[in-house]
Scaffold this motif. Structure first.
Motif, PDB file in Angstrom:
ATOM      1  N   TRP A   6       0.876  -1.164   0.000  1.00 18.24           N
ATOM      2  CA  TRP A   6       0.000   0.000   0.000  1.00 18.24           C
ATOM      3  C   TRP A   6       0.917   1.218   0.000  1.00 18.24           C
ATOM      4  O   TRP A   6       1.757   1.362   0.898  1.00 18.24           O
ATOM      5  N   VAL A   7       0.791   2.070  -1.007  1.00 19.89           N
ATOM      6  CA  VAL A   7       1.641   3.255  -1.126  1.00 19.89           C
ATOM      7  C   VAL A   7       0.731   4.470  -1.223  1.00 19.89           C
ATOM      8  O   VAL A   7      -0.162   4.515  -2.076  1.00 19.89           O
ATOM      9  N   ASP A   8       0.955   5.444  -0.349  1.00 20.41           N
ATOM     10  CA  ASP A   8       0.087   6.613  -0.314  1.00 20.41           C
ATOM     11  C   ASP A   8       0.912   7.860  -0.021  1.00 20.41           C
ATOM     12  O   ASP A   8       2.020   7.772   0.507  1.00 20.41           O
ATOM     13  N   ALA A   9       0.365   9.005  -0.378  1.00 14.85           N
ATOM     14  CA  ALA A   9       1.038  10.278  -0.148  1.00 14.85           C
ATOM     15  C   ALA A   9       0.079  11.292   0.443  1.00 14.85           C
ATOM     16  O   ALA A   9      -1.122  11.239   0.218  1.00 14.85           O
ATOM     17  N   SER A  10       0.658  12.201   1.209  1.00 10.76           N
ATOM     18  CA  SER A  10      -0.054  13.399   1.642  1.00 10.76           C
ATOM     19  C   SER A  10       0.600  14.551   0.894  1.00 10.76           C
ATOM     20  O   SER A  10       1.819  14.694   0.918  1.00 10.76           O
ATOM     21  N   ASP A  11      -0.207  15.342   0.243  1.00 13.83           N
ATOM     22  CA  ASP A  11       0.290  16.414  -0.611  1.00 13.83           C
ATOM     23  C   ASP A  11       0.590  17.660   0.211  1.00 13.83           C
ATOM     24  O   ASP A  11      -0.264  18.131   0.971  1.00 13.83           O
ATOM     25  N   ARG A  12       1.788  18.200   0.077  1.00 14.57           N
ATOM     26  CA  ARG A  12       2.217  19.475   0.673  1.00 14.57           C
ATOM     27  C   ARG A  12       1.911  19.585   2.168  1.00 14.57           C
ATOM     28  O   ARG A  12       1.361  20.577   2.636  1.00 14.57           O
ATOM     29  N   THR A  13       2.293  18.598   2.933  1.00 12.65           N
ATOM     30  CA  THR A  13       1.991  18.595   4.366  1.00 12.65           C
ATOM     31  C   THR A  13       3.073  19.238   5.225  1.00 12.65           C
ATOM     32  O   THR A  13       2.811  19.594   6.364  1.00 12.65           O
ATOM     33  N   HIS A  14       4.276  19.389   4.695  1.00 14.33           N
ATOM     34  CA  HIS A  14       5.376  19.961   5.475  1.00 14.33           C
ATOM     35  C   HIS A  14       5.428  21.478   5.289  1.00 14.33           C
ATOM     36  O   HIS A  14       4.865  22.028   4.344  1.00 14.33           O
ATOM     37  N   HIS A  20       4.486  13.870   1.878  1.00 16.13           N
ATOM     38  CA  HIS A  20       4.950  12.796   2.744  1.00 16.13           C
ATOM     39  C   HIS A  20       4.486  11.470   2.163  1.00 16.13           C
ATOM     40  O   HIS A  20       3.350  11.339   1.735  1.00 16.13           O
ATOM     41  N   THR A  21       5.381  10.480   2.149  1.00  8.17           N
ATOM     42  CA  THR A  21       5.095   9.152   1.602  1.00  8.17           C
ATOM     43  C   THR A  21       4.966   8.134   2.717  1.00  8.17           C
ATOM     44  O   THR A  21       5.799   8.093   3.624  1.00  8.17           O
ATOM     45  N   GLY A  22       3.928   7.312   2.639  1.00 11.32           N
ATOM     46  CA  GLY A  22       3.771   6.174   3.537  1.00 11.32           C
ATOM     47  C   GLY A  22       3.636   4.921   2.697  1.00 11.32           C
ATOM     48  O   GLY A  22       2.885   4.906   1.724  1.00 11.32           O
ATOM     49  N   SER A  23       4.383   3.883   3.057  1.00 15.63           N
ATOM     50  CA  SER A  23       4.262   2.619   2.332  1.00 15.63           C
ATOM     51  C   SER A  23       4.385   1.460   3.308  1.00 15.63           C
ATOM     52  O   SER A  23       5.075   1.567   4.321  1.00 15.63           O
ATOM     53  N   MET A  24       3.691   0.389   3.002  1.00 11.73           N
ATOM     54  CA  MET A  24       3.788  -0.818   3.817  1.00 11.73           C
ATOM     55  C   MET A  24       3.587  -2.051   2.961  1.00 11.73           C
ATOM     56  O   MET A  24       2.888  -2.020   1.956  1.00 11.73           O
ATOM     57  N   MET A  25       4.267  -3.132   3.362  1.00  7.58           N
ATOM     58  CA  MET A  25       4.183  -4.405   2.652  1.00  7.58           C
ATOM     59  C   MET A  25       3.678  -5.479   3.600  1.00  7.58           C
ATOM     60  O   MET A  25       4.076  -5.516   4.760  1.00  7.58           O
ATOM     61  N   GLU A 130      -9.512   1.966   2.624  1.00  8.88           N
ATOM     62  CA  GLU A 130      -8.740   0.737   2.824  1.00  8.88           C
ATOM     63  C   GLU A 130      -7.259   0.946   2.512  1.00  8.88           C
ATOM     64  O   GLU A 130      -6.512  -0.030   2.376  1.00  8.88           O
ATOM     65  N   MET A 131      -6.838   2.191   2.421  1.00  7.25           N
ATOM     66  CA  MET A 131      -5.431   2.497   2.161  1.00  7.25           C
ATOM     67  C   MET A 131      -4.703   2.451   3.504  1.00  7.25           C
ATOM     68  O   MET A 131      -4.559   3.455   4.204  1.00  7.25           O
ATOM     69  N   TRP A 132      -4.265   1.248   3.894  1.00  7.72           N
ATOM     70  CA  TRP A 132      -3.738   1.011   5.232  1.00  7.72           C
ATOM     71  C   TRP A 132      -2.478   1.823   5.520  1.00  7.72           C
ATOM     72  O   TRP A 132      -2.164   2.085   6.678  1.00  7.72           O
ATOM     73  N   LYS A 151      -4.306  -3.051  10.960  1.00  6.77           N
ATOM     74  CA  LYS A 151      -3.739  -3.632   9.739  1.00  6.77           C
ATOM     75  C   LYS A 151      -2.217  -3.585   9.760  1.00  6.77           C
ATOM     76  O   LYS A 151      -1.549  -4.545   9.413  1.00  6.77           O
ATOM     77  N   LEU A 152      -1.661  -2.447  10.172  1.00  8.96           N
ATOM     78  CA  LEU A 152      -0.213  -2.267  10.192  1.00  8.96           C
ATOM     79  C   LEU A 152       0.460  -3.247  11.156  1.00  8.96           C
ATOM     80  O   LEU A 152       1.466  -3.862  10.825  1.00  8.96           O
ATOM     81  N   MET A 153      -0.112  -3.399  12.345  1.00  9.20           N
ATOM     82  CA  MET A 153       0.536  -4.169  13.401  1.00  9.20           C
ATOM     83  C   MET A 153      -0.032  -5.571  13.595  1.00  9.20           C
ATOM     84  O   MET A 153       0.455  -6.321  14.448  1.00  9.20           O
ATOM     85  N   ASN A 154      -1.090  -5.915  12.844  1.00 14.58           N
ATOM     86  CA  ASN A 154      -1.753  -7.217  12.981  1.00 14.58           C
ATOM     87  C   ASN A 154      -2.238  -7.440  14.413  1.00 14.58           C
ATOM     88  O   ASN A 154      -1.963  -8.451  15.035  1.00 14.58           O
ATOM     89  N   VAL A 155      -2.954  -6.428  14.911  1.00 23.02           N
ATOM     90  CA  VAL A 155      -3.563  -6.503  16.236  1.00 23.02           C
ATOM     91  C   VAL A 155      -5.061  -6.254  16.068  1.00 23.02           C
ATOM     92  O   VAL A 155      -5.502  -5.741  15.049  1.00 23.02           O
ATOM     93  N   PRO A 156      -5.851  -6.605  17.081  1.00 21.57           N
ATOM     94  CA  PRO A 156      -7.287  -6.322  16.985  1.00 21.57           C
ATOM     95  C   PRO A 156      -7.554  -4.814  16.937  1.00 21.57           C
ATOM     96  O   PRO A 156      -6.779  -4.022  17.479  1.00 21.57           O
ATOM     97  N   ILE A 157      -8.677  -4.427  16.326  1.00 26.62           N
ATOM     98  CA  ILE A 157      -9.047  -3.014  16.261  1.00 26.62           C
ATOM     99  C   ILE A 157      -9.184  -2.442  17.672  1.00 26.62           C
ATOM    100  O   ILE A 157      -8.807  -1.310  17.929  1.00 26.62           O
ATOM    101  N   GLY A 158      -9.666  -3.243  18.596  1.00 22.67           N
ATOM    102  CA  GLY A 158      -9.843  -2.794  19.977  1.00 22.67           C
ATOM    103  C   GLY A 158      -8.611  -3.012  20.852  1.00 22.67           C
ATOM    104  O   GLY A 158      -8.721  -3.059  22.074  1.00 22.67           O
TER     105      GLY A 158
END
Length: 175
Positions: A6-14, A20-25, A130-132, A151-158
């Motif tokens: 999942w690869v995502d960006a936030s535009d002009r946040t700094h 800013h780029t966030g990616s996870m596999m 769903e862009m984790w 999703k990132l840590m494979n833990v329950p939502i709660g």
């Protein structure tokens, strides 16, 4: 086997208007590789920020693919999820989807196009909800934070830190 990114960006946040780029596999549950980095260049649109994000992540995406294959595993699908359809068209079609408004984007951002054509990467649409990797490039709280963290840590939502601390042997807790 299937590798999902999942690869995502936030535009002009700094402060300097860089994104800013966030990616996870993930190989199933949780992220075994993740990254959260400031983009090195300024962009003119969210579409371009997303394209820069893919370019930021592509080296790691390919390195992980080659590493897994070098261990003797076959990777049937190396999927990159993207929530910006304009970015997907640029990455998939290259200059065929380019116009006067996108000609300034350097050719290096079409590297992903070559990797798609070679079958090393498969780009697919993913709805923003769903862009984790959003948790790696945007401040979140409440339910959206808990869903992305799960999703990132494979833990329950709660997931609750205090409950986990009580269930952990004292010798395993930080001093």
């Amino acid at each position: 086997s299937m590798v999902r990114w999942w690869v995502d960006a936030s535009d002009r946040t700094h402060v300097d208007c860089k994104g800013h780029t966030g990616s996870m596999m993930s190989l199933g549950g949780g992220a075994c590789v993740s990254s959260s980095t400031k983009q090195k260049i300024n962009t003119k649109s969210s579409t371009e920020s997303e394209l820069v994000a893919i370019d930021d992540a592509i080296s790691m995406i390919l390195w992980c693919l080659y590493f897994i294959e070098a261990q003797g595993y076959a990777v049937d699908q190396n999927i990159v999820f993207q929530d910006n359809q304009s970015t997907m068209r640029l990455a998939t079609n290259g200059s065929m989807s380019s116009s006067k408004r996108t000609k300034h984007i350097k050719a290096r951002y079409y590297f992903i196009k070559d990797k798609i054509e070679e079958g090393e990467v498969d780009m697919r649409y993913c709805p923003t909800e769903e862009m984790w990797s959003d948790i790696l490039n945007k401040p979140k709280n409440g339910t959206p934070f808990r869903k992305d963290r799960a999703k990132l840590m494979n833990v329950p939502i709660g997931y609750d830190d205090n409950v986990e601390r009580l269930n952990t042997h004292p010798d395993l807790l930080p001093k």
